[in-house]
Enzyme design. Structure first.
Site, PDB file in Angstrom:
ATOM      1  N   VAL A  79      34.602   2.369 -13.170  1.00 46.13           N
ATOM      2  CA  VAL A  79      33.529   2.353 -12.182  1.00 46.13           C
ATOM      3  C   VAL A  79      33.373   0.944 -11.639  1.00 46.13           C
ATOM      4  CG1 VAL A  79      31.100   2.854 -11.734  1.00 46.13           C
ATOM      5  CG2 VAL A  79      32.359   4.216 -13.423  1.00 46.13           C
TER       6      VAL A  79
ATOM      7  N   PHE B  28      36.988   9.205 -17.805  1.00 49.68           N
ATOM      8  CA  PHE B  28      37.274   9.590 -16.416  1.00 49.68           C
ATOM      9  C   PHE B  28      38.062   8.510 -15.716  1.00 49.68           C
ATOM     10  CE2 PHE B  28      35.970  12.155 -12.740  1.00 49.68           C
ATOM     11  CZ  PHE B  28      36.305  11.292 -11.711  1.00 49.68           C
TER      12      PHE B  28
ATOM     13  N   ASP C 133      26.641  16.852 -22.103  1.00 53.89           N
ATOM     14  CA  ASP C 133      27.008  15.528 -22.594  1.00 53.89           C
ATOM     15  C   ASP C 133      25.843  14.553 -22.448  1.00 53.89           C
ATOM     16  OD1 ASP C 133      28.738  13.814 -23.851  1.00 53.89           O
ATOM     17  OD2 ASP C 133      29.793  13.207 -22.038  1.00 53.89           O
TER      18      ASP C 133
END
Length: 695
Positions: free
Chosen positions: A368, A365, A478
């Protein structure tokens, strides 16, 4: 106002059902001077002025006209009440305050903090004075509410013969999720006449009728001792919330005994809704005049000013619409529950301009970062990679899923940011990072056996909530150690809902493309794309073995018989050497619990999804409430797929750790570290081999 003695009031009250057909004492302005300080004075917004009585009960002033306590300056944003019982904590971590004070026919109770209140009105026919019920199975001391994880919330009940009202006081204004929980214990399931009783009442919230002729037993499909939960979304605009349960003279009155009727409730909770908006307060009385003055001023400004504003608005909306379309923001606007939005500048300051020192991790993605908001909250900011098309789909999916669920074992989403091509998600910060870092990382935590067992149980509870309590059902897709985060108390929280799927109870499965992480994929999902909640059950079984062993599900550096964790665990089980699987770093452990976890893992990883237990049954087995079924033979996919390990894919897995895949053409998605577009002729062979090797 009529002033009567206590005896006369009771006589009049006993006649009310025959006169009006309604049994709500508070509809009459009758006050007993002897019981003056116990009167229910709020139902008709009475205002009491001292008249020879200087003593005014603390708390009663909170229940007068307009509910003056903390009005205009809300100080609370939630409350929870265990109606008729002591303080207790739910499995989701919500503390339900006690509500076991004795209430008679016309009385009230207000908490010392003026956070909530309850009032009762009415007099049971037959002389009964039972206003609370405690239920417990006397023969086994076990609670019988099998359709909930929070049986203790349904053991007590607050009753009323006519009118029962609960108030949340001093609430911050905004949208709230209000949950009402009921259980009918008065009418037994039997072939006798006592099972024919019916309790029917109406429910009002903020003065609006939300449930008419509500029958708890009917809602429970005719079954006694079955939990019933009703959820509502409610706007609080004047710092108070009113929940009114009213008996309208329907149902039975004397089954199984005289006085069995009237409203009944077991627990109440109110929490901020995902689209909670602060400071939605009542407009002052002069606001209407101000609005008229503003309109007049605009017209006086002339056509020139209006034309300028019109042109400006058109131009601004045109530019804004183009930006929204360019950035797929329409998807976010279409969500049922809009999340709180942060500005990019705010998050940039919070993370100190996203410096590498604040980096917590990186995945398909994006990156973070750790940050601190202006209000002092420490957060984790997930930044979408501009090059990740898969991430854009995950972004909207994750917001939609996690905004709709709340559980102690699910990570909390604070909000998001969408500006130009920037997309960020803001989560609660969890000090101990992910489970895979705790188990396998260089700076691993010292997780003793009891902590590992609690983590395993917490993950199971979180998945049980997604599969069985959430509506619609949610399949995570997931589940793996890196998607399980640990807070300061090492409580596990499931995260990363970017691949999650929703489906209702009418569907046996969803046929979808492959998305997830190799090594945790169920056979029917990997081979045929058949998705059910049992896909998550399979993945949980693998994670449970990783927790026991302290190692990855696949490790090519080990000898061949130990390379694949599940296959090695089966070999140890067949040789009665289960304890050899336990992490060498554990000097002490409970052998019985180790075997229980392994047994549960074997059940969860069966070839057929129908042979795998539900997650609620997994929770029961881990708690020791039910026995773990004996499995005599290993799954077929461990014995049927035999081949030599000569592929470069094994080396690739060794280099990367785990490989996330997304083989989902319907969503046009891809991920960093992927196996995509497998040829039809080789997909089964490669996927079968991947599952066999645990990659």
């Amino acid at each position: 106002m009529v002033v009567l003695g206590d005896q006369h009031v009771h006589q009049i009250v006993s006649l009310l059902p025959h006169i009006f057909g309604v049994y709500e004492v508070i509809c009459l302005t009758i006050i007993c001077w002897d019981d003056f300080l116990l009167g229910n004075l709020i139902a008709n917004h009475f205002t009491i002025k001292s008249s020879g009585r200087s003593a005014f009960p603390s708390g009663l002033k909170c229940l007068q006209r307009s509910f003056p306590c903390n009005q205009g300056s809300g100080i609370y944003s939630e409350f929870a009440i265990n109606c008729g019982g002591p303080q207790t904590t739910s499995t989701t971590g919500i503390i339900y305050e006690r509500d076991n004070d004795t209430l008679n026919e016309t009385t009230y109770y207000v908490t010392d903090t003026s956070k909530w209140a309850v009032t009762n009105a009415g007099y049971f026919t037959g002389g009964t004075e039972v206003y609370t019920i405690l239920y417990q199975n006397s023969s086994s001391n076990d609670f019988e509410f099998s359709n909930t994880f929070d049986s203790k919330l349904y053991q007590t009940t607050r009753l009323s013969p006519s009118s029962l009202r609960y108030y949340g006081l001093g609430l911050k204004n905004g949208n709230y999720n209000v949950t009402l929980q009921f259980a009918e214990t008065a009418f037994q399931n039997s072939a006798t006449w006592s099972s024919l009783g019916r309790r029917v009442f109406d429910i009002y919230i903020q003065g609006d009728l939300v449930l008419k002729d509500f029958d708890i037993k009917r809602e429970a499909d005719g079954l006694s001792f079955r939990a019933v939960q009703k959820d509502f979304k409610v706007l609080v605009s004047e710092n108070y919330l009113e929940i009114h349960l009213f008996w309208a003279g329907k149902g039975t009155c004397c089954i199984p005994e005289i006085g069995t009727y009237g409203p009944s409730i077991s627990a109440i909770s109110a929490t901020p809704a995902p689209d909670f908006i602060l400071n939605v307060s009542k407009k002052p009385s002069g606001s209407k005049k101000n609005k008229i003055g503003l309109i007049v001023a605009i017209f006086v400004g002339g056509v020139g000013v209006l034309s300028f504003l019109f042109v400006f608005v058109v131009f601004f909306n045109t530019r804004r619409r183009k930006n929204l379309q360019a950035n797929d923001y329409d998807d976010l606007l279409g969500l049922d529950a809009r999340p709180f939005t942060f500005s990019y500048a705010e998050l940039k300051i919070a993370t100190n301009d996203f410096i590498p020192a604040n980096k917590l991790g990186e995945g398909g993605f994006g990156i973070v970062y750790k940050g601190t908001l202006n209000d002092g909250r420490v957060v984790a900011v997930k930044q979408l990679s501009a090059a990740s098309h898969q991430g854009k789909n995950q972004f909207v999916t994750e917001i939609a899923i996690i905004s709709a669920v709340q559980h102690r074992n699910l990570v909390k989403l604070y909000g998001c940011c969408v500006e130009a091509n920037k997309r960020l998600l803001v989560y609660e910060y969890l000090e101990n990072k992910s489970l895979d870092q705790a188990l396998f990382g260089e700076r691993s935590l010292n997780l003793n056996w009891s902590t590992r067992y609690a983590i395993c149980l917490g993950v199971a509870r979180g998945l049980a909530y997604l599969h069985e309590e959430s509506r619609p059902r949610i399949v995570h897709r997931d589940v793996k150690a890196s998607n399980i985060l640990l807070d300061s108390d090492l409580i596990p929280k499931i995260s990363d809902f970017g691949l999650a799927k929703l489906y209702d109870d009418n569907k046996s499965h969803i046929s979808t493309g492959l998305a997830g992480t190799i090594g945790y994929l169920a056979p029917e999902y990997a081979m045929r794309g058949h998705l059910t909640e049992k896909t998550d059950v399979f993945a949980f079984g693998i994670v449970a073995l990783e927790i026991v062993s302290g190692r990855l599900n696949s490790d090519s550096s080990l000898e061949e018989e130990k390379a694949y964790l599940l296959e090695w665990a089966w070999q140890l089980h067949e040789n009665n050497c289960e304890v050899d699987l336990v992490d060498a770093k554990l000097s002490e452990f409970n052998e019985e619990e180790v075997k229980r976890v392994m047994g549960v893992s074997f059940l969860c990883t069966q070839t057929s999804p129908t042979l795998r237990p539900s997650m609620s049954r997994v929770v029961a087995m881990l708690l020791g409430d039910i026995e773990v079924s004996t499995i005599t033979s290993k799954p077929g996919y461990l014995t049927d797929w035999k081949f030599d390990d000569t592929t470069s894919l094994r080396n690739d897995v060794a280099a990367r750790g785990t490989v996330s895949i997304c083989y989902d053409h319907s969503e046009s998605t891809s991920m960093v570290g992927y196996v995509d577009n497998l040829p039809a002729s080789s997909s089964k062979t490669m996927l079968g081999k991947a599952i066999k090797e645990g990659r």
